[in-house]
Design a protein around this motif. Structure first.
Motif, PDB file in Angstrom:
ATOM      1  N   GLU A 243       0.792  -1.002  -0.014  1.00 61.78           N
ATOM      2  CA  GLU A 243      -0.055   0.161  -0.069  1.00 61.78           C
ATOM      3  C   GLU A 243       0.752   1.240  -0.009  1.00 61.78           C
ATOM      4  N   LEU A 246       2.701   1.483  -3.372  1.00 61.87           N
ATOM      5  CA  LEU A 246       2.027   2.336  -4.429  1.00 61.87           C
ATOM      6  C   LEU A 246       1.413   3.557  -4.396  1.00 61.87           C
ATOM      7  N   GLU A 247       1.302   4.077  -3.087  1.00 61.56           N
ATOM      8  CA  GLU A 247       1.033   5.436  -2.832  1.00 61.56           C
ATOM      9  C   GLU A 247       2.192   6.255  -3.454  1.00 61.56           C
ATOM     10  N   LYS A 248       3.414   5.859  -3.671  1.00 64.56           N
ATOM     11  CA  LYS A 248       4.426   6.609  -4.005  1.00 64.56           C
ATOM     12  C   LYS A 248       4.883   6.103  -5.419  1.00 64.56           C
ATOM     13  N   PHE A 249       4.406   5.118  -5.897  1.00 69.10           N
ATOM     14  CA  PHE A 249       4.818   4.501  -7.394  1.00 69.10           C
ATOM     15  C   PHE A 249       3.746   3.821  -7.664  1.00 69.10           C
ATOM     16  N   PRO A 250       2.600   4.502  -8.333  1.00 73.27           N
ATOM     17  CA  PRO A 250       1.242   3.951  -8.636  1.00 73.27           C
ATOM     18  C   PRO A 250       1.187   2.845  -9.535  1.00 73.27           C
ATOM     19  N   ASP A 251       2.370   2.785 -10.541  1.00 72.20           N
ATOM     20  CA  ASP A 251       2.319   1.628 -11.503  1.00 72.20           C
ATOM     21  C   ASP A 251       3.364   0.562 -10.967  1.00 72.20           C
ATOM     22  N   ASP A 254       1.862  -3.104 -11.285  1.00 71.99           N
ATOM     23  CA  ASP A 254       1.608  -3.645 -12.830  1.00 71.99           C
ATOM     24  C   ASP A 254       2.831  -4.025 -13.604  1.00 71.99           C
ATOM     25  N   SER A 289      13.197   4.132  -8.108  1.00 71.37           N
ATOM     26  CA  SER A 289      12.403   4.636  -9.546  1.00 71.37           C
ATOM     27  C   SER A 289      13.141   4.317 -11.020  1.00 71.37           C
ATOM     28  N   ARG A 296       9.675  -0.184 -17.174  1.00 70.70           N
ATOM     29  CA  ARG A 296       8.757   0.185 -18.263  1.00 70.70           C
ATOM     30  C   ARG A 296       9.281   0.383 -19.823  1.00 70.70           C
TER      31      ARG A 296
END
Length: 314
Positions: A243, A246-251, A254, A289, A296
């Protein structure tokens, strides 16, 4: 500057020696094992070997040679004391006698982890910075590295030898010798959230310490990739790390799913490298990141992973 680099045949040495030369320094490598960057083969536990290296006219020391945690299965406790403690003492004594104005010691964040932290009990992640203590290392590796840190502090106080201690987080290329899930690259990628850096950043930190040591005098720095977390996150990191991530890195979920990877459900400790950033002026260039950026665009991971790597030994 003519730098004596101990551990020159090891993992750090293979990245650090070329960077030192690229920065204009002359390097004399000292290691118990032969290697491309090693000029003197021998043990730092042998005062005559250290003396012979200093006879080459070295002006500064970066001391990276050590027996490490995986070596516990192969070497006696006495061997750890001989190399990690007596070897460090031999180098400090020679540097002080030579009138050096800088000594950089490669230590480890491992010595900050007592058994309770290792077991990850409690309802919050442990936030680890240089003020944490008293320290109670859980194995002979940590005990001897902590003793070597104490010798660096003592020589700085009693002999005026500027010493910078770098407690490096994980940057080894091989698989973890205790954790099996997740494994390989997935585990290393996860650790950039809280307890890992690249070998390239580890080398860069040593160059920064070499430059800044005379101004610093003595200090200890955690060297780890900058964590995206804050102290206020520690309870949720323990109970629901996904949780927070994902707040800091939403993707992130996935991107991980597409690779067949898993994010950590719970994080039990976080290394805070902020002290190195504001006093040493050093910040690791690779963080979590960058892991996501590689996922990506499908590029190679920005860290080294080699399950077959074995540290060279004489």
């Amino acid at each position: 500057m003519h730098v004596l680099l101990t551990g020159s045949s090891g993992w750090l040495g293979r990245f650090l020696a070329p960077r030192l030369r690229a920065a204009g320094h002359r390097v004399t490598g000292l290691d118990v094992a032969a290697g491309a960057d090693t000029d003197c083969v021998g043990s730092i536990a042998d005062a005559d070997v250290v003396r012979a290296a200093f006879d080459r006219g070295v002006e500064a020391v970066i001391h990276g040679a050590a027996l490490h945690k995986p070596d516990i299965a192969r070497y006696s406790e006495q061997a750890f004391i001989d190399v990690n403690v007596t070897g460090t003492l031999n180098l400090l004594a020679a540097a002080a006698a030579a009138g050096h104005d800088r000594f950089v010691f490669t230590s480890t964040t491992s010595l900050m982890i007592n058994q309770a932290i290792r077991d990850e009990g409690g309802d919050a992640a442990v936030w680890l910075d240089e003020t944490v203590g008293p320290l109670a290392p859980r194995n002979i590796y940590g005990v001897t590295k902590l003793a070597a840190e104490g010798l660096c502090r003592l020589y700085s106080i009693e002999h005026g030898l500027p010493c910078v201690v770098l407690r490096t987080a994980r940057f080894f290329p091989e698989d973890d010798d205790t954790l099996t899930h997740p494994s390989g690259e997935n585990l290393k990628a996860n650790e950039f959230l809280n307890r890992r850096l690249t070998a390239q950043d580890a080398a860069a930190a040593h160059l920064a310490a070499l430059e800044r040591a005379p101004d610093i005098g003595f200090d200890t720095f955690i060297i780890s990739a900058p964590t995206p977390f804050a102290r206020e996150d520690v309870r949720r990191l323990k109970s629901n790390a996904v949780e927070v991530i994902l707040e800091k890195f939403p993707d992130a979920a996935d991107l991980y799913a597409a690779r067949g990877w898993s994010l950590p459900s719970s994080i039990g400790r976080v290394y805070d490298a902020g002290h190195a950033e504001w006093r040493l002026g050093f910040r690791c260039s690779t963080g979590f990141s960058d892991i996501l950026a590689a996922l990506r665009d499908g590029s190679d991971m920005p860290f080294n992973h080699d399950p077959s790597y074995v540290s060279p030994k004489g």
